[in-house]
Design an enzyme around this catalytic site. Sequence first.
Site, PDB file in Angstrom:
ATOM      1  N   SER A  97       3.437  -0.567   1.096  1.00 21.08           N
ATOM      2  CA  SER A  97       4.894  -0.658   0.996  1.00 21.08           C
ATOM      3  C   SER A  97       5.271  -1.193  -0.374  1.00 21.08           C
ATOM      4  O   SER A  97       4.715  -2.200  -0.828  1.00 21.08           O
ATOM      5  CB  SER A  97       5.442  -1.577   2.085  1.00 21.08           C
ATOM      6  OG  SER A  97       6.849  -1.648   2.029  1.00 21.08           O
ATOM      7  N   HIS A 111      12.329   2.160  -3.112  1.00 23.50           N
ATOM      8  CA  HIS A 111      11.449   1.778  -2.007  1.00 23.50           C
ATOM      9  C   HIS A 111      10.550   2.955  -1.656  1.00 23.50           C
ATOM     10  O   HIS A 111      10.982   4.109  -1.645  1.00 23.50           O
ATOM     11  CB  HIS A 111      12.282   1.390  -0.786  1.00 23.50           C
ATOM     12  CG  HIS A 111      11.526   1.407   0.508  1.00 23.50           C
ATOM     13  ND1 HIS A 111      11.684   2.407   1.442  1.00 23.50           N
ATOM     14  CD2 HIS A 111      10.593   0.561   1.014  1.00 23.50           C
ATOM     15  CE1 HIS A 111      10.897   2.170   2.481  1.00 23.50           C
ATOM     16  NE2 HIS A 111      10.225   1.059   2.245  1.00 23.50           N
ATOM     17  N   ASN A 113       7.165   3.746   1.192  1.00 19.62           N
ATOM     18  CA  ASN A 113       6.232   3.275   2.210  1.00 19.62           C
ATOM     19  C   ASN A 113       5.433   4.459   2.722  1.00 19.62           C
ATOM     20  O   ASN A 113       6.004   5.511   3.023  1.00 19.62           O
ATOM     21  CB  ASN A 113       6.985   2.606   3.363  1.00 19.62           C
ATOM     22  CG  ASN A 113       6.050   2.159   4.481  1.00 19.62           C
ATOM     23  OD1 ASN A 113       5.731   2.939   5.374  1.00 19.62           O
ATOM     24  ND2 ASN A 113       5.614   0.924   4.419  1.00 19.62           N
ATOM     25  N   HIS A 150      15.837  13.811  -6.101  1.00 21.52           N
ATOM     26  CA  HIS A 150      15.659  14.726  -4.974  1.00 21.52           C
ATOM     27  C   HIS A 150      14.831  15.954  -5.367  1.00 21.52           C
ATOM     28  O   HIS A 150      14.121  16.504  -4.525  1.00 21.52           O
ATOM     29  CB  HIS A 150      17.018  15.132  -4.409  1.00 21.52           C
ATOM     30  CG  HIS A 150      17.592  14.090  -3.493  1.00 21.52           C
ATOM     31  ND1 HIS A 150      17.265  14.024  -2.155  1.00 21.52           N
ATOM     32  CD2 HIS A 150      18.434  13.057  -3.729  1.00 21.52           C
ATOM     33  CE1 HIS A 150      17.888  13.003  -1.600  1.00 21.52           C
ATOM     34  NE2 HIS A 150      18.607  12.395  -2.535  1.00 21.52           N
TER      35      HIS A 150
END
Length: 307
Positions: A97, A111, A113, A150
């Site tokens: 993470s 972020h 993970n 994206h």
Amino acid sequence: MMQPDLEQVLQYLKTLQAEICKQLEEADGGAVFAADTWERDGGGGGGGGLTQILRDGQVFEQAGVGFSHVYGDQLPPSASRLRPELAGCSFQATGVSTVIHPLNPYVPTAHCNVRFFIAASPGGLPVWWFGGGFDLTPYYGFREDAVEWHRTARKACDAIGEDLYPQFKKNCDKYFFIRHRNEARGIGGLFFDDYNTGDFEQDLRLLQSVGNHFMQAYLPIVARRRDHDFGERERSFQQYRRGRYVEFNLVYDRGTLFGLQSGGRTESILMSLPPWVRWEYGWHPEPGSPEERLYTDFLPARDWLAS
């Protein structure tokens, strides 16, 4: 169904953690990560991990990159919610993470993970699945950054299957939504959970592609925005919006809930929280301000690659 190779997953995740730390240190140009090895001592099991923390850098106010591998006698409720038949079964869980809180408000928080679960089913056969993704939380939005983020997310998925990005993007928009505020945490990215096609090698390649594309998506944005001038107004808004990040992680985030329910190490679980944050009662952005544009032009879910 192909049997999972836990050691192969562990080897990749440890390599990924080291590579992310290396790239973040290079991007910061000053601070270095402090390593903190820990062992799990609760929750009816064992295991441990390595938490790496960078503080007070030239670019990153705080960045945490944590690896964990834990096991226990009973799968926590947060992990068995989608598979109630596994409640009470033994398990192993591993993941990396990463949460990055930049100093400059024009650099977004990021972020990532990636994780793997394996549990002993009541029938005796192992049940396994992958999960993860990455998402971006800007304070001042730039269309160029959102599109590039994206575009790289789609590239990570297309390496495995061209049908995955639309699905994972939609999952991300839905997951990282702060329901009690009726607003998104950021501009999304990718999110998948409980993922198992039956082909372990292919599913592991998906995990690796997502993990490997995270820094490719983030570091160009950091390079563009790190030297942007800012003042007390921008810094104050950044800290206010960080409050939303805290609210999501403590109320909704499955990883946080899993860590706490499984007896994980609290300091490592909560490394995702920013070092400086504030709340202000009844605050609203000024009409027509750059702060309002975040709410009107960036937080509502949209197809950034439509054009």
